[in-house]
Write an enzyme that holds these catalytic residues in place. Sequence first.
Site, short mmCIF file in Angstrom:
data_model
loop_
_atom_site.label_atom_id
_atom_site.label_comp_id
_atom_site.label_asym_id
_atom_site.label_seq_id
_atom_site.Cartn_x
_atom_site.Cartn_y
_atom_site.Cartn_z
N CYS A 116 -4.89 33.06 129.28
CA CYS A 116 -4.93 32.19 128.10
C CYS A 116 -6.25 32.38 127.34
O CYS A 116 -6.42 33.40 126.69
CB CYS A 116 -4.69 30.75 128.53
SG CYS A 116 -4.09 29.73 127.19
N HIS A 143 -0.24 30.41 132.32
CA HIS A 143 -1.15 30.02 133.40
C HIS A 143 -0.47 30.16 134.77
O HIS A 143 0.04 29.17 135.30
CB HIS A 143 -1.55 28.55 133.24
CG HIS A 143 -2.48 28.31 132.10
ND1 HIS A 143 -3.85 28.28 132.24
CD2 HIS A 143 -2.24 28.08 130.79
CE1 HIS A 143 -4.41 28.04 131.07
NE2 HIS A 143 -3.45 27.92 130.18
N GLU A 178 -1.76 30.26 137.53
CA GLU A 178 -2.48 29.45 138.54
C GLU A 178 -1.94 28.02 138.59
O GLU A 178 -2.27 27.27 139.51
CB GLU A 178 -3.99 29.48 138.26
CG GLU A 178 -4.48 28.62 137.10
CD GLU A 178 -4.22 29.21 135.71
OE1 GLU A 178 -3.51 30.22 135.60
OE2 GLU A 178 -4.72 28.62 134.73
N1 GLN Z 1 -6.19 27.40 122.71
C1 GLN Z 1 -7.20 27.84 123.61
C2 GLN Z 1 -8.18 28.81 122.95
O1 GLN Z 1 -7.96 29.24 121.88
C3 GLN Z 1 -6.60 28.49 124.84
C4 GLN Z 1 -5.82 27.48 125.62
C5 GLN Z 1 -5.85 27.70 127.11
O2 GLN Z 1 -6.64 28.48 127.63
N2 GLN Z 1 -5.04 26.94 127.80
O3 GLN Z 1 -9.17 29.14 123.51
#
Ligand code: GLN
Length: 194
Positions: free
Chosen positions: A79, A167, A169
């Site tokens: 992410c 994610h 995890e």
């Molecule tokens: N929206 C977040 C970002 O731009 C990422 C979201 C996440 O890691 N769950 O950094």
Amino acid sequence: MDIGILALQGAFAEHAAMLDRLGAGHFEIRNRAALERPMDGLILPGGESTVMGKLLRQLGLYEPLRTRIAGGLPVFGTCAGLILLAEQVEGGEPCFETMDIRAVRNAYGRQLGSFHAVSLFDGQPIPMTFIRAPYIGGVGPKARALAQVDGRVVAARQDNQLVTAFHPELDGDLTVHTLFLDMCRKGGGAQAAS
Ligand code: GLN
């Protein structure tokens, strides 16, 4: 096997729990001193990529980690971690710029920001939880898409770099972490940063 987990903010403890289940050693990276410990791989967790990018620079972690990643240290970004590795970032600033992908930040909008799906990852169905996730809007010739949801690429690999927009995890499925540890076992890491 010893994996460094960037622990400046975000979902780092959940990655540690997955590595415990797989019997891999790990330690948190919060400052430069942590980089003296040899590591076989690095995890960049989910969180807020803009904040992490700023903290990486303030703490003097940016240059040594970038050098290690560019030099082949196996790295897994989830992410926000995906955004940190992308060469191009739509809706944000690039950070390490080591992976030939274009990340589209906050791609699913604020209302539909979080959702769950089951989709194929490298040919195997796994659960995928998305939280204000990016997607991969472009995969350059050096990288390879590993998963798609609704026609959008959500996981990719380039040599020793692995990223997921979701994610793993948080779902308890060990497939992605198992692949990452496999990459770590095959090498590229294990020296301390200079
Ligand atoms: N929206 C977040 C970002 O731009 C990422 C979201 C996440 O890691 N769950 O950094």
